[in-house]
Design an enzyme around this catalytic site. Structure first.
Site, short mmCIF file in Angstrom:
data_model
loop_
_atom_site.label_atom_id
_atom_site.label_comp_id
_atom_site.label_asym_id
_atom_site.label_seq_id
_atom_site.Cartn_x
_atom_site.Cartn_y
_atom_site.Cartn_z
N LYS A 16 -99.80 -13.21 24.99
CA LYS A 16 -100.01 -13.87 23.68
C LYS A 16 -99.22 -15.17 23.65
CE LYS A 16 -99.79 -12.93 18.68
NZ LYS A 16 -99.43 -11.94 17.63
N SER A 25 -103.14 -10.98 14.14
CA SER A 25 -103.10 -12.28 14.79
C SER A 25 -103.29 -12.23 16.31
CB SER A 25 -101.75 -12.95 14.49
OG SER A 25 -100.70 -12.24 15.12
N SER A 47 -100.56 -7.09 13.29
CA SER A 47 -101.16 -8.04 14.23
C SER A 47 -101.47 -7.49 15.61
CB SER A 47 -100.26 -9.26 14.39
OG SER A 47 -100.41 -10.12 13.28
#
Lengths: 483, 490, 95
Positions: free
Chosen positions: B78, B159, B183
């Site tokens: 990420k 997210s 997330s």
């Protein structure tokens, strides 16, 4: 000796409180492992944490906690076993995180006190409101470029203690005495070097004025006043300004002001005023700081004798005046030096020498107590020579100067220069006889009542003996012979 | 589609050990998939050269018998993790060109374990969002399609949407996520994956771009529970550089997957059945309870009375922390700078240009709730309610071993389908936020499909630092659910 | 709490976010909605409840006072938008 400003409308009293930022003595920063040394190349003593790179996190330096507690104990203050680090949010070019990690609602140290030693020997107590630990910001240089400011983060993250006094001071002298005493305590404790010129101790001064008996009026905060002399000047100027303002029918506004040392005046920093709202909240990257009473007690056990206790002891054990004792203990090394000199000797004489000729020589030569012009042992030796009548007090001053010049021991100098005091009564008698014989007319005049001539005879004898005759013996024998 | 990309981490690990293929072959197969799936926009930055170099090293290590636990396994990182020498953007314009000179603890641990990082995956800007639509570099597309209308591009959730899409589309075997309010778990549910948010303090936050410090936690996103256990083992551990990192023992998570949950008590919170919960989700949940019963566990109804206040609490706490955490993006030391006549003008212009709408909104809310006069009414009040929420869980865990809830109130929705009201989007995290506020481990496991053919997940919540129980129960459910559906084209 | 434009302007200034005049109305409405949403917390009785700032049940870890970091100006300055002679550079600040 209260300090008042005489205004058109009567006498005004000053109310002064001080916030002192003292840089903690530690090898590394409060929340990072970067070094704290003064004067390094720009941005070299900076870790990724100090530069607030994304994702960087603070980890507290245990020694800085200890220094805070030690200082709190030295200020006879309450140590809070739980304290909380909070973020103080504001934007500035040398504040990388966009917030300063500080303590707000829950500081590590609560109320304490500082005892001021005033020049007249009296004392006054000033309350301490709190002490908290916080990060220093970096440094902005505004004079390197016509349209740019330069940022150096070497100081960013260095540990500071903010020490806040109560508004207990009533004159510029008291404010000066407060800073002097606080600095002395910090140096004794080894928690701050107190160097105002290098910025390791900085003062914000809160000043207001009022008529006697009134509640406090609005105060102005003068930021970053960086010497005791400037503190004095800034307070005098600001108090006068406020009095004039009130007497012209105006009002003092609560604001931050800047002291301009060149002009000797304070002026408003309106630029910094706008919308101050620090939005303090507990730093979620840290947890509450919990201390145990055992931890605090262990630090307490290692505290050195502090100036106030030392002063009391000097008065008690050495029978010094409060004034002398206060002067001696202001600096720990000086106090230690004095004690080495005074050991087994007349303390009053030791004090006079240390504070007198010795201090004068040190100042004249730009030496420090750690690198003294004359060692404590030699100064003590000199006092011994006076005490056992080897030399007179007057000669001792000459010997002292030679000690400073040559670094030799006093006894060596006395021997080399043949300055040993003559205490042999026979020799003195012989000198006196010679003087009297050569001045028969004066002897007559003396005997017929001209007492003042006694001094003349003493002078002649001393001259004849090269100043080495013991003055007391000279007096005694002269009196007998003339009697 | 190469067979190699269909393997789980556990299978690939065996394959590498048995020399059925090499790490370079495995990496190349995945890199090819990445190249073929650029339309998903799952990656912000691809690092194929670094990956191949790393894969060669893995082959050497495998040959010498020095393989790490993730040796040679391709993963996605990420883009909230700072990676040394590789651009790390948080999917924000303000960090568009930021190249860290340091490596986050968690990404470093994964590399040390032998993982082959194929690139940085997309996310909502600064991890603020639930659909990946707030990324400065465009939305990410969920590889799953609606049966009713395969032409609609769906969001992967957020997210950690880039990670979810990449794992789901078989571009990587697993990926890192971070979870502040859901997330990891919500995108896992949207993409048919296992996503685990560990206990707060389990993974170091050092080097992860901060959103809300008291909530942020990294975790794995994988296709199976076993893979989550494998990957988690190489992410956790005490880090003296993070003052909130927990100095607790690291268990062998994989060993916890015994399949035996007999006698276990599973809490079913009645407050997670709000009015308007879709029949589909209700049924999914009921089916999940049935699976656990069948496996010998006992469902117990529990009450978490402050559940409905979790979302408003979160939307005070998280913006407050973010408003302060994002103050460092000022254009002075790194990041985007828009010149101004004065320093303040430079700040205001740089930050306005650098931050997107959702981030600006949260900074403003956070600034407001911390400001003089409002701090007590908003921030302190929220901190108090947060304690009540945490206490609810603590009380429940006096009687149950694990809690089962839905992960999200719906399946993945279409890009641009939500209305303009930000609160509508925030409601996506209604079931995941309470866990975050309490700092507990939460895992989403796919257990069914919606009527429209989209994956749906259930959330398991455990006691602090009891990821083992969460994983163990999840694996039982995974097996019972027999979730074998894959996105179209896989 | 309903925010007016002046308040939005003020918090935008505190946060150093440039906001255009024509955005203020919309923002004020949006932020007011959010505040109304979070204000439902008012109905929770929190008497005697201590605020929870962290879920971490542990003591604040402490570092030894040793120099273990820094001395790498290049790593610190590597991403600087503007630098001269080892300094970061910003528009001149007038005091």
């Amino acid at each position: 000796m209260s300090y008042v400003i005489e205004g058109e409308t009567g006498d005004w009293e000053l109310v002064i409180g001080l916030e002192v930022h003292a840089q903690v003595i530690s090898k590394s920063k409060l929340f990072s492992g970067a070094a704290t040394d003064f004067g390094a190349e720009p941005n070299t003593q900076v870790s990724l944490v100090d530069a607030a790179m994304p994702g960087m996190l603070p980890v507290i330096n245990e020694y800085c906690i200890e220094q805070g507690v030690r200082t709190g104990l030295g200020l006879k203050a309450k140590i809070n076993l739980t304290s909380v680090f909070a973020r103080k949010n504001y934007f500035y070019a040398d504040l990388p995180q966009g917030y300063q990690i500080s303590q707000y609602e829950y500081p590590i140290v609560g109320e304490g006190e500082v005892i001021l030693d005033m020049p007249d020997g009296s004392t006054r107590t000033v309350g301490i409101e709190r002490l908290h630990l916080e990060q220093d910001a970096g440094k902005s240089l505004h004079d390197q470029h016509p349209s740019k400011s330069f940022i150096d983060l070497n100081r960013s993250g260095v540990a500071l203690m903010e020490i806040v006094s109560k508004p207990d001071m009533r004159s510029p002298e008291e404010a000066a005495a407060y800073i002097t005493k606080l600095r002395s305590i910090l140096r004794y404790l080894g928690s701050c070097d107190g160097n105002m010129a290098e910025g390791s101790m900085r003062c914000d001064v809160n000043v207001s004025v009022r008529k006697a008996g009134e509640p406090y009026r609005t105060r102005a905060e003068i930021k970053n006043v960086n010497s005791i002399r400037f503190v004095h000047q800034a307070i005098e100027y600001e108090a006068r300004r406020q009095v004039d303002l009130y007497e012209e029918g105006g009002q003092v506004v609560q604001e931050t002001r800047l002291f301009d040392a060149n002009k000797g005046e304070t002026r408003s920093m309106r630029s910094k005023e706008h919308a101050h709202d620090y939005r303090y909240f507990p730093d979620p990257d840290l947890l509450p700081l919990n201390l145990t009473q055992d931890y605090v007690d262990a630090i307490k056990a290692t505290l050195p004798e502090l100036p106030d206790e030392k002063k009391e002891r000097f008065i008690r054990d050495y029978h010094l005046s409060a004034y002398d004792a206060g002067l001696l203990v202001a600096d720990q090394a000086t106090a230690d030096f004095f004690e080495s000199v005074a050991k087994g000797r007349d303390p009053k004489m030791a004090c006079n020498w240390v504070m007198g000729d010795f201090s004068a020589a040190m100042n004249r030569l730009g030496r420090t107590i750690d690198n003294p012009p004359v060692s404590a042992a030699n100064l003590g030796g000199l006092i011994d020579l006076i005490a056992d009548d080897t030399i007179s007090g007057r000669l001792a001053k000459e010997v002292f100067e030679l000690m400073v010049e040559t670094g030799k021991a006093p006894a060596v100098i006395v021997d080399e220069k043949g300055l040993r005091q003559v205490t042999d009564t026979g020799a003195i008698e012989a000198s006196i006889d010679a003087v009297l014989a050569a001045n028969g007319d004066k002897v007559e005049q003396y005997r017929s009542g001209k007492d003042k001539l006694f001094g003349f005879f003493v002078g002649q004898v001393m001259k004849a003996t090269g100043g080495k005759a013991n003055p007391a013996l000279v007096n005694e024998i002269l009196k007998k012979k003339l009697g | 589609m190469s067979e190699l990309t269909k393997l789980t981490m556990a299978e690939a690990r065996e394959g590498l050990k048995a020399k059925r293929f090499t790490a370079v072959e495995l990496t190349k197969a995945h890199l090819a998939a990445v190249g073929a799936a650029r339309g998903l926009n799952a990656f912000v930055t691809e690092t194929p050269d670094l990956a191949l170099e790393r894969a060669k090293l893995s082959d050497a290590k495998l040959a010498k018998g020095e393989a790490g636990p993730l040796e040679g396994l391709p993963i996605g990182m990420k883009d909230l993790f700072c990676t040394e020498g590789v651009r790390s953007t948080a999917c924000s314009r303000i960090l568009e060109n930021f190249v860290p000179t340091y490596e986050s603890t968690v990404s470093g641990k994964l590399k040390d374990a032998g993982a082959v990082v194929l690139g940085k995956t997309a996310l909502d800007e600064f991890a603020m969002g639930s659909s990946n639509e707030t990324s400065a570099f465009g939305p990410v597309t969920n590889p799953w399609k609606r049966k009713s209308d395969p032409s609609v591009k769906l969001v992967p959730g957020g997210s950690s949407g880039g990670s979810a899409a990449a794992v789901s589309a078989r571009l990587v075997m697993g990926a890192t996520g971070t979870d502040t309010g859901g997330s990891i778990r919500q995108p896992a549910s949207f993409c048919g994956l296992v996503g685990l948010k560990p206990t707060y303090g389990r993974c170091s936050r050092w080097g992860i771009v901060a959103f809300a410090s008291s909530l942020d936690q990294a975790g794995p996103m994988t296709r199976t529970v076993r893979d989550a256990a494998i990957m988690l083992g190489s992410m956790v551990g005490y880090d003296p550089k993070d003052s909130t990192s927990a100095n607790v023992a690291v268990p062998n998570f994989e060993a916890a997957l015994t399949g035996d949950i007999r006698g276990m008590k599973v809490g079913i919170p009645k407050e997670y059945r709000p009015d308007g919960l879709s029949a589909e989700i209700s049924k999914l949940w009921a089916d999940g309870i049935g699976m656990l019963k069948d496996a010998g566990a006992t469902p117990v109804e529990i009450s978490l009375p402050h559940t409905k206040y979790a979302l408003p609490t979160y939307y005070i706490v998280a913006p407050a922390e973010c408003s302060s955490n994002l103050a460092r993006y000022d254009g002075v030391r790194y990041g985007k700078r828009v010149e101004g006549k004065t320093l303040d003008e430079m700040y205001a212009k740089s930050r306005a240009a650098g931050f997107g709408k959702e981030v600006r909104r949260r900074i403003l809310i956070g600034t407001y709730v911390l400001s003089a006069g409002y701090y007590d009414a908003y921030y302190i009040k929220a901190q108090k309610v947060r304690r009540l929420i945490a206490d609810d869980f603590a009380k429940a865990f006096e009687t149950v071993d694990v809690i089962l809830t839905p992960t999200a109130p719906s399946a993945a929705f279409g890009q641009g389908e939500t209305d303009d009201n930000p609160i509508t989007m925030w409601l996506n995290d209604i079931f995941t936020i309470p866990t975050s506020l309490a700092g507990l481990p939460g895992l989403s496991v796919p257990t069914g499909l919606s009527a429209d053919g989209l994956p749906l997940g259930l959330q398991l919540i455990g006691r602090p630092f009891d990821e083992e129980t969460v994983l163990k129960v999840a694996e039982v459910m995974e097996r019972a659910a027999g979730f074998t559906a894959v996105p179209a084209g896989i | 709490m309903s925010l007016d434009k002046a308040t939005v302007k003020n918090i935008a200034n505190l946060a150093r976010l440039e906001v255009r005049e024509d955005e203020l109305d919309h923002l004020a409405g949006e932020l007011s909605n959010i505040l109304q949403f979070v204000e439902q917390l008012a109905e929770v009785n929190t008497d005697g409840v201590a605020p929870m700032t962290s879920v971490a049940h542990m003591e604040l870890p402490r570092r030894r006072d040793e120099v273990t970091d820094g001395n790498y100006p290049e790593r610190v300055l590597a991403n600087a938008p503007e630098r001269i002679d080892g300094f970061f550079v910003v528009p001149k600040v007038v005091e």
